[in-house]
Motif scaffolding. Structure first.
Motif, short mmCIF file in Angstrom:
data_model
loop_
_atom_site.label_atom_id
_atom_site.label_comp_id
_atom_site.label_asym_id
_atom_site.label_seq_id
_atom_site.Cartn_x
_atom_site.Cartn_y
_atom_site.Cartn_z
N ALA A 20 0.84 -1.21 0.00
CA ALA A 20 0.00 0.00 0.00
C ALA A 20 0.87 1.25 0.00
CB ALA A 20 -0.93 -0.01 1.22
N MET A 21 1.95 1.22 0.77
CA MET A 21 2.87 2.36 0.85
C MET A 21 3.49 2.63 -0.52
SD MET A 21 5.87 2.68 3.69
CE MET A 21 6.89 4.14 3.87
N GLN A 22 3.95 1.57 -1.19
CA GLN A 22 4.57 1.72 -2.51
C GLN A 22 3.59 2.24 -3.55
OE1 GLN A 22 6.34 -2.15 -3.25
NE2 GLN A 22 8.37 -1.33 -2.83
N GLN A 23 2.31 1.91 -3.37
CA GLN A 23 1.29 2.36 -4.32
C GLN A 23 0.76 3.74 -3.96
OE1 GLN A 23 -1.53 -0.83 -3.97
NE2 GLN A 23 -0.28 -2.26 -5.13
N ASP A 28 -4.08 3.43 3.88
CA ASP A 28 -4.19 1.97 3.98
C ASP A 28 -2.94 1.40 4.64
OD1 ASP A 28 -6.65 2.05 2.73
OD2 ASP A 28 -5.85 1.49 0.75
N ALA A 29 -1.78 1.88 4.20
CA ALA A 29 -0.51 1.41 4.77
C ALA A 29 -0.48 1.69 6.27
CB ALA A 29 0.67 2.11 4.08
N GLN A 30 -0.87 2.90 6.63
CA GLN A 30 -0.90 3.29 8.05
C GLN A 30 -1.80 2.35 8.85
OE1 GLN A 30 -1.96 7.40 8.47
NE2 GLN A 30 -1.65 7.40 10.67
N ALA A 31 -2.96 2.02 8.31
CA ALA A 31 -3.90 1.12 9.00
C ALA A 31 -3.28 -0.26 9.20
CB ALA A 31 -5.20 1.02 8.21
N TYR A 32 -2.61 -0.79 8.18
CA TYR A 32 -1.95 -2.10 8.31
C TYR A 32 -0.85 -2.05 9.37
CZ TYR A 32 -4.22 -4.03 4.13
OH TYR A 32 -5.13 -4.50 3.22
#
Length: 159
Positions: A20-23, A28-32
């Motif tokens: 998610a971070m790369q995209q 979303d990345a933060q939530a994961y």
């Protein structure tokens, strides 16, 4: 049969966060990453905590990034590689906040104490660049007595 181990689950969550971070899907990345940090204390969670701080840094939320990095050092002391890496990002946050002395002290400590050679080299390189920009460190007296003597000399020369 069909059961995922905790490590497998945390590894998968970390992978989803990194993807998610790369995209560019930072929320979303933060939530994961938050989910992972709250659910386990393994190396994947330590990395997630670091990446969370990196997301805050990239969003110019420097104070939040610093708090996240300090939390990493408190919660994950066993993962020295992530702790060492975190100090480089701490220094970057201090630089962004225009706290050059804090950045310099952090980089000095990293260059002397990090275990991984790449981190030591990076800290030294950043320290050198910072020193060129702001000048060499101020030499402080070793003792209070020397400090008083220096004050006396200043007072005497002014009169």
């Amino acid at each position: 049969e069909g059961n995922l181990t905790v490590t497998g689950t945390s590894e998968a969550t970390l992978f989803l966060g990194k993807a998610a971070m790369q995209q560019g899907r930072h929320q979303d990345a933060q939530a994961y990453f938050i989910q992972l940090v709250q659910s386990t204390h393994d190396s994947h969670a330590a990395e997630a905590q670091y990446l969370l701080a990196q997301l805050y840094y990239e969003s110019k939320e420097y104070q939040q990034s610093l708090e996240t990095l300090f939390e990493l050092n408190k919660r994950f002391p066993a993962y020295k590689a992530w702790k060492d890496k975190s100090f480089l990002l701490v220094a970057e946050n201090y630089l962004a906040l225009k706290e050059d002395l804090q950045a310099k002290a952090t980089l000095q400590s990293s260059s002397e104490n990090a275990a991984e050679e790449a981190i030591v080299a990076s800290a030294k390189q950043k320290l050198e660049a910072l020193t060129l920009r702001v000048g060499p460190p101020v030499q402080l007296p070793d003792t209070a007595e020397e400090s008083l003597e220096a004050d006396d000399e200043l007072n005497t020369s002014e009169n």
